[in-house]
Design a protein around this motif. Sequence first.
Motif, PDB file in Angstrom:
ATOM      1  N   ASP A  56      21.401  -1.480 -14.032  1.00 13.40           N
ATOM      2  CA  ASP A  56      21.614  -2.768 -13.360  1.00 13.40           C
ATOM      3  C   ASP A  56      20.784  -3.889 -13.966  1.00 13.40           C
ATOM      4  O   ASP A  56      21.224  -5.038 -14.016  1.00 13.40           O
ATOM      5  N   LEU A  57      19.566  -3.565 -14.390  1.00  6.85           N
ATOM      6  CA  LEU A  57      18.628  -4.593 -14.820  1.00  6.85           C
ATOM      7  C   LEU A  57      18.396  -4.626 -16.321  1.00  6.85           C
ATOM      8  O   LEU A  57      17.772  -5.554 -16.832  1.00  6.85           O
ATOM      9  N   GLY A  58      18.868  -3.603 -17.038  1.00  7.05           N
ATOM     10  CA  GLY A  58      18.706  -3.570 -18.478  1.00  7.05           C
ATOM     11  C   GLY A  58      17.281  -3.402 -18.949  1.00  7.05           C
ATOM     12  O   GLY A  58      16.922  -3.836 -20.045  1.00  7.05           O
ATOM     13  N   LEU A  59      16.448  -2.757 -18.127  1.00  6.89           N
ATOM     14  CA  LEU A  59      15.041  -2.565 -18.476  1.00  6.89           C
ATOM     15  C   LEU A  59      14.813  -1.157 -19.030  1.00  6.89           C
ATOM     16  O   LEU A  59      15.598  -0.237 -18.765  1.00  6.89           O
ATOM     17  N   PRO A  60      13.734  -0.963 -19.781  1.00  4.84           N
ATOM     18  CA  PRO A  60      13.406   0.386 -20.254  1.00  4.84           C
ATOM     19  C   PRO A  60      13.146   1.328 -19.083  1.00  4.84           C
ATOM     20  O   PRO A  60      12.698   0.905 -18.013  1.00  4.84           O
ATOM     21  N   ARG A  95      11.860  -2.152  -4.380  1.00  6.12           N
ATOM     22  CA  ARG A  95      11.897  -1.446  -3.096  1.00  6.12           C
ATOM     23  C   ARG A  95      13.015  -1.974  -2.211  1.00  6.12           C
ATOM     24  O   ARG A  95      13.781  -1.211  -1.617  1.00  6.12           O
ATOM     25  N   LEU A  96      13.124  -3.287  -2.117  1.00  8.28           N
ATOM     26  CA  LEU A  96      14.146  -3.881  -1.267  1.00  8.28           C
ATOM     27  C   LEU A  96      15.550  -3.534  -1.744  1.00  8.28           C
ATOM     28  O   LEU A  96      16.438  -3.256  -0.940  1.00  8.28           O
ATOM     29  N   ARG A  97      15.753  -3.563  -3.061  1.00  5.68           N
ATOM     30  CA  ARG A  97      17.082  -3.317  -3.594  1.00  5.68           C
ATOM     31  C   ARG A  97      17.502  -1.851  -3.463  1.00  5.68           C
ATOM     32  O   ARG A  97      18.627  -1.558  -3.074  1.00  5.68           O
ATOM     33  N   TYR A  98      16.601  -0.936  -3.773  1.00  2.09           N
ATOM     34  CA  TYR A  98      16.998   0.466  -3.894  1.00  2.09           C
ATOM     35  C   TYR A  98      16.465   1.379  -2.791  1.00  2.09           C
ATOM     36  O   TYR A  98      17.032   2.450  -2.563  1.00  2.09           O
ATOM     37  N   LEU A  99      15.373   0.990  -2.137  1.00  2.60           N
ATOM     38  CA  LEU A  99      14.757   1.873  -1.147  1.00  2.60           C
ATOM     39  C   LEU A  99      14.513   1.160   0.173  1.00  2.60           C
ATOM     40  O   LEU A  99      13.690   1.586   0.978  1.00  2.60           O
ATOM     41  N   ASP A 179      12.446 -10.124 -20.403  1.00  2.26           N
ATOM     42  CA  ASP A 179      13.357  -9.209 -19.707  1.00  2.26           C
ATOM     43  C   ASP A 179      12.958  -9.055 -18.242  1.00  2.26           C
ATOM     44  O   ASP A 179      13.823  -8.939 -17.368  1.00  2.26           O
ATOM     45  N   LEU A 180      11.651  -9.053 -17.974  1.00  2.00           N
ATOM     46  CA  LEU A 180      11.193  -8.960 -16.590  1.00  2.00           C
ATOM     47  C   LEU A 180      11.619 -10.194 -15.801  1.00  2.00           C
ATOM     48  O   LEU A 180      12.037 -10.090 -14.640  1.00  2.00           O
ATOM     49  N   GLY A 181      11.526 -11.361 -16.429  1.00  2.00           N
ATOM     50  CA  GLY A 181      11.949 -12.577 -15.759  1.00  2.00           C
ATOM     51  C   GLY A 181      13.418 -12.547 -15.387  1.00  2.00           C
ATOM     52  O   GLY A 181      13.805 -12.939 -14.274  1.00  2.00           O
ATOM     53  N   ARG A 186      17.698 -11.495 -11.126  1.00  2.00           N
ATOM     54  CA  ARG A 186      18.794 -10.665 -10.624  1.00  2.00           C
ATOM     55  C   ARG A 186      18.433 -10.033  -9.285  1.00  2.00           C
ATOM     56  O   ARG A 186      19.247  -9.960  -8.370  1.00  2.00           O
ATOM     57  N   LEU A 187      17.221  -9.588  -9.174  1.00  2.00           N
ATOM     58  CA  LEU A 187      16.788  -8.959  -7.929  1.00  2.00           C
ATOM     59  C   LEU A 187      16.622  -9.973  -6.811  1.00  2.00           C
ATOM     60  O   LEU A 187      16.666  -9.622  -5.632  1.00  2.00           O
ATOM     61  N   GLY A 188      16.461 -11.262  -7.163  1.00  2.00           N
ATOM     62  CA  GLY A 188      16.314 -12.295  -6.144  1.00  2.00           C
ATOM     63  C   GLY A 188      17.566 -12.492  -5.326  1.00  2.00           C
ATOM     64  O   GLY A 188      17.500 -12.962  -4.183  1.00  2.00           O
TER      65      GLY A 188
END
Length: 250
Positions: A56-60, A95-99, A179-181, A186-188
Amino acid sequence: MTRLQAELQRLYGFSQTPPSDADANGNGGLRAAALELSAPADWQAMGQLWRGVQADLGLPAPAIAVSGRNGYQLWFSFAQPLPASRAAAFLEALRLRYLGDLAAGRLACLPARAEAYADADGADALTLPPQQLTPERWSAFVAPDLAPVFAEEPWLDTAPGMEGQADLLMRLESIQSADLGVALKRLGGLPAAVTPAPVPVPVPGDAATDAPMQQARRFLLAVMNDESVALALRIEAAKALLTACCSPRP
């Protein structure tokens, strides 16, 4: 320096000993943050987050670890040191998105600091694997395909092979600031139905719950006051603080 120590240094800025004042974290920021799900260990939920970070986020991929107690951990590596509030905002957003539907007491979302080593017995301390917790329990990094095997007993009975631990870490990469930004943006955009689990209110004078409660409040305050964090996350943090303050004590 062993291969394992070199990999821990590369990814997290320190190995298994506290860094000095002028440490690899450079300007005092954090290069490591950990999320732990326990009581009980639940790889299905944690695996969803592990996969979502990548798909979803394209992160490592973060490193997967068994805690040596009763949970799974995901260890995130940042290429550039982050302010503690930004690292905390990232963990809270995950946490909010997945848990978000899990009880807050099962989760520890902690930027990993050198201070954790000085207070390793504290309720809010997480330390880098591998570590021996009891004579027959070790925390350790584990491969993704083996993670479900440890659901009943999230620990190793004997010391993990240091070369094997290094091999697991050498495949991982750090999260770049750009990438974190993008990931935080996206998570916002969190679904309106997702709300943070309420912060448990401790019984006054209960040392076993006071420390985690104080840590949770510091965590939420940092997110709420950080103007670089997405507004939606700051609002959710404020709601969680309000819930904690207004909840009746038992």
